[in-house]
Scaffold this active site. Sequence first.
Site, PDB file in Angstrom:
ATOM      1  N   LYS A  90      -1.862  46.681  40.258  1.00 42.90           N
ATOM      2  CA  LYS A  90      -1.293  47.728  39.397  1.00 42.90           C
ATOM      3  C   LYS A  90       0.206  47.777  39.692  1.00 42.90           C
ATOM      4  O   LYS A  90       0.678  48.589  40.486  1.00 42.90           O
ATOM      5  CB  LYS A  90      -1.987  49.070  39.681  1.00 42.90           C
ATOM      6  CG  LYS A  90      -1.705  50.144  38.632  1.00 42.90           C
ATOM      7  CD  LYS A  90      -2.598  51.335  38.852  1.00 42.90           C
ATOM      8  CE  LYS A  90      -2.190  52.540  38.020  1.00 42.90           C
ATOM      9  NZ  LYS A  90      -2.426  52.393  36.588  1.00 42.90           N
TER      10      LYS A  90
HETATM   11  C1  LIG Z   1      -3.815  48.831  32.132  1.00 43.72           C
HETATM   12  C2  LIG Z   1      -4.836  49.777  32.672  1.00 43.72           C
HETATM   13  N1  LIG Z   1      -6.124  49.437  32.606  1.00 43.72           N
HETATM   14  C3  LIG Z   1      -7.086  50.260  33.071  1.00 43.72           C
HETATM   15  C4  LIG Z   1      -6.765  51.483  33.637  1.00 43.72           C
HETATM   16  C5  LIG Z   1      -7.847  52.358  34.167  1.00 43.72           C
HETATM   17  O1  LIG Z   1      -7.860  52.324  35.561  1.00 43.72           O
HETATM   18  P1  LIG Z   1      -8.354  53.577  36.405  1.00 43.72           P
HETATM   19  O2  LIG Z   1      -9.688  53.934  35.866  1.00 43.72           O
HETATM   20  O3  LIG Z   1      -8.402  53.102  37.791  1.00 43.72           O
HETATM   21  O4  LIG Z   1      -7.369  54.644  36.191  1.00 43.72           O
HETATM   22  C6  LIG Z   1      -5.431  51.875  33.727  1.00 43.72           C
HETATM   23  C7  LIG Z   1      -5.048  53.139  34.339  1.00 43.72           C
HETATM   24  O5  LIG Z   1      -4.583  53.182  35.415  1.00 43.72           O
HETATM   25  C8  LIG Z   1      -4.440  50.995  33.239  1.00 43.72           C
HETATM   26  O6  LIG Z   1      -3.146  51.333  33.298  1.00 43.72           O
END
Ligand SMILES: Cc1ncc(COP(=O)(O)O)c(C=O)c1O
Length: 357
Positions: A174
């Site tokens: 991330k």
């Molecule tokens: C690109 C992306 N995909 C998926 C998610 C979902 O991830 P999470 O459920 O860990 O927030 C997020 C959010 O953080 C995101 O930015």
Amino acid sequence: MFSKDGNIKDVKTPRICDVVWHNGEFINWSDARVHVMSHVLHYGSSIFEGIRCYSTKQGPAVFRLREHMQRLLNSAKIYRMDHPWSLEQLCDGAIELVQRSKMDQCYIRPILFRSLDEEHPAFGVNPFPNPLACYIGAWDWGKYLGDEAIEQGVDVCVSTWNRLTPNSMPAMAKSGANYMNSQLIKMEALLNGFAEGIALDDRGYVSEGSGENIFLVAGDVVLTPPLSSSILPGITRDSVIQICQELGITIKERTIQRAALYVADELFFSGTAAEVTPIRSVDRITVGKGGRGPITEKIQKVYFEITKGERQAPGKWLTYVNEPKQANSDNNGFAGSKIETAGSDGEPLMSYQTALD
Ligand SMILES: Cc1ncc(COP(=O)(O)O)c(C=O)c1O
């Protein structure tokens, strides 16, 4: 002390915690600043997390805190960010921040980035000379895709932008830089009158939204793209998988064609910010009956009951902010879904638990 009403296009930001955790200390919001020549501003060298703290009858409770902080550590490892912070220190910092904020619910944002050593400045792409800085901030954030979205669903499009390729920018991390791709997807969607865009991967298979994972319901089976479709391994995605398993709903990771979105019975997004949000149309083609479908509603209901502390989670998912640490540590074990995250050919790639442990 809170900031003035921040009224921007997609969400309101009414309350911001007036202190920020910085390298293990708490500093004032107004002192949380970086130099304009910091590496991160020029080369995108940050990794971060987004975590929700929910209001429950037992006070504020952070949802899957350790899993989020572990993903932060994983992102740091991928980008060779050699920092001194342990999982425990980061979790404790986030908890103390929420305590100090006095908010009963909020969104927590840890971020680790390459800054600038002003005495020995370095301006090149090589990140190694630049010191790392770690901050955690918090603010009260409402429904990411709008208040009505949770019940009525959102209208989305398939983006003309593809998701990152696995060998260019790892979607598993991330990183702030990945969100340049997300911004292209989001801006295009908004300017064309959609709430969100769904990106395909470089092979043309469904990947994810600009800030959410995606699920498709076909009959009584729930499908979601595998990690090899260049998705972020979402913590909410994992929660949905475990909720389905608990409810006896068949859940599979599968590569999904774009056309399958149009003929799905139900579609929904999952994400910390978006939570579980139904999708009612894609490219102006109505999905199913055009609202929240029954399986989405069932999963959503359980998700919200768990986040409110009204239902036992499949794992120990809530960290109560006002409870003594010992009580929380019993409440804090890792519990990744047992589903194996498969490659596009169906071969196991890695288990989610392995990814988190
Ligand atoms: C690109 C992306 N995909 C998926 C998610 C979902 O991830 P999470 O459920 O860990 O927030 C997020 C959010 O953080 C995101 O930015």
